[in-house]
Design an enzyme around this catalytic site. Sequence first.
Site, PDB file in Angstrom:
ATOM      1  N   TYR A  58      -0.674  -0.770  10.211  1.00  0.00           N
ATOM      2  CA  TYR A  58      -0.889  -1.388   8.897  1.00  0.00           C
ATOM      3  C   TYR A  58       0.323  -1.180   8.003  1.00  0.00           C
ATOM      4  CZ  TYR A  58      -3.027  -2.217   4.302  1.00  0.00           C
ATOM      5  OH  TYR A  58      -3.312  -2.675   3.034  1.00  0.00           O
TER       6      TYR A  58
ATOM      7  N   LYS B  46       2.903  -3.972   6.228  1.00  0.00           N
ATOM      8  CA  LYS B  46       3.194  -4.035   4.789  1.00  0.00           C
ATOM      9  C   LYS B  46       4.692  -3.883   4.507  1.00  0.00           C
ATOM     10  CE  LYS B  46      -0.819  -4.902   3.074  1.00  0.00           C
ATOM     11  NZ  LYS B  46      -1.034  -6.177   2.355  1.00  0.00           N
TER      12      LYS B  46
ATOM     13  N   SER C  49       0.849  -1.189   0.000  1.00  0.00           N
ATOM     14  CA  SER C  49       0.000   0.000   0.000  1.00  0.00           C
ATOM     15  C   SER C  49       0.884   1.237   0.000  1.00  0.00           C
ATOM     16  CB  SER C  49      -0.885  -0.001   1.248  1.00  0.00           C
ATOM     17  OG  SER C  49      -1.389   1.276   1.527  1.00  0.00           O
ATOM     18  N   SER C  50       0.353   2.330  -0.535  1.00  0.00           N
ATOM     19  CA  SER C  50       1.128   3.573  -0.572  1.00  0.00           C
ATOM     20  C   SER C  50       1.359   4.151   0.824  1.00  0.00           C
ATOM     21  CB  SER C  50       0.403   4.615  -1.435  1.00  0.00           C
ATOM     22  OG  SER C  50      -0.891   4.876  -0.921  1.00  0.00           O
ATOM     23  N   CYS C  51       0.653   3.638   1.848  1.00  0.00           N
ATOM     24  CA  CYS C  51       0.839   4.165   3.210  1.00  0.00           C
ATOM     25  C   CYS C  51       2.169   3.730   3.821  1.00  0.00           C
ATOM     26  CB  CYS C  51      -0.312   3.758   4.113  1.00  0.00           C
ATOM     27  SG  CYS C  51      -0.297   2.022   4.559  1.00  0.00           S
TER      28      CYS C  51
ATOM     29  N   HIS D 126     -12.838   3.190   2.817  1.00  0.00           N
ATOM     30  CA  HIS D 126     -11.956   4.266   2.350  1.00  0.00           C
ATOM     31  C   HIS D 126     -12.788   5.431   1.820  1.00  0.00           C
ATOM     32  CE1 HIS D 126      -8.906   0.946   2.208  1.00  0.00           C
ATOM     33  NE2 HIS D 126      -8.172   1.913   2.708  1.00  0.00           N
TER      34      HIS D 126
END
Length: 309
Positions: free
Chosen positions: A137, A141, A108-110, A180
């Site tokens: 989270y 990842k 994920s981009s987070c 989201h």
Amino acid sequence: MEKDAKIFVAGHRGMVGSAIVRTLEKSGYHHIIKRTSQELDLRNQEAVTTFFAQERPEYVFLAAAKVGGIMANNTYRADFIYENIAIQTNVIHQSYVNQVKKLLFLGSSCIYPKLAPQPLQEDSLLTGTLEPTNEPYAIAKIAGIKMCEAYRAQYGCDFISAMPTNLYGINDNYHPENSHVLPALIRKFHEAKIHGQPAVIVWGTGRPLREFLYADDLGEACLFLMEHYSEEQFINVGVGSDLSIRDLAYLIKEIVGYAGELQFDSSKPDGTPRKLMDVSKLHNLGWKHHTDLSEGIALAYADYLAKHT
């Protein structure tokens, strides 16, 4: 991949997993292994060990994850770090043990630092502090990325990682609290339209900038990467452009056909100020998205109407 190869899509009923399955089926792959979470709990080490020993998949798309929006990430912090680390640890390790030819892990981009330079480049990983609301989270990842790198370095496994930007599309989650921003707004505007509400309240100031990729485009990117990418470093998957949450809200309002007012609640969190992916690496390989945002939102809204109304 051979057309008759045994391909395990972990998380095949979710938005990303189902998009990968549609892409594979459309491309002529016909030996796709699927298990629901009731049939196979990927958090359970013994169950995953038994499954891999029996099925012996040749390729793995690891799209299974516990996901949610700002509120869910911040509320269920222990669940998000434990469940995601358990899922990916079990699947990645058993892929090594059972000599899977290639695995694609989806992050994920987070994973990027909250204030990383924009657009986000792959080498910005671990250069700063994460956004606090989704830190558990993100750390899970990051652990998945590093696990794929480590198994490649120590065992020579062809395990790759891809980091998608914000996703939306078929089989999205429209839960009133845990979804989201884009699906949450689709639901809000639809319900306001149906009930004749005079205004819709949008969380935050509306100023943060976000990039959105249609999930079926990601499905096609995953197949492309499985066939054309075998490097240690993970790769960004996105569209390369973004818009403000305010502009997104007005676009969804128009597509849904809601006639009321918009109000922005600045007491609610904005999250990261901007999350735009640098997708030049992927573009240079020869893949670009093809679904524009208006078209994708219309398709997602049609899917919402078919399944949730």
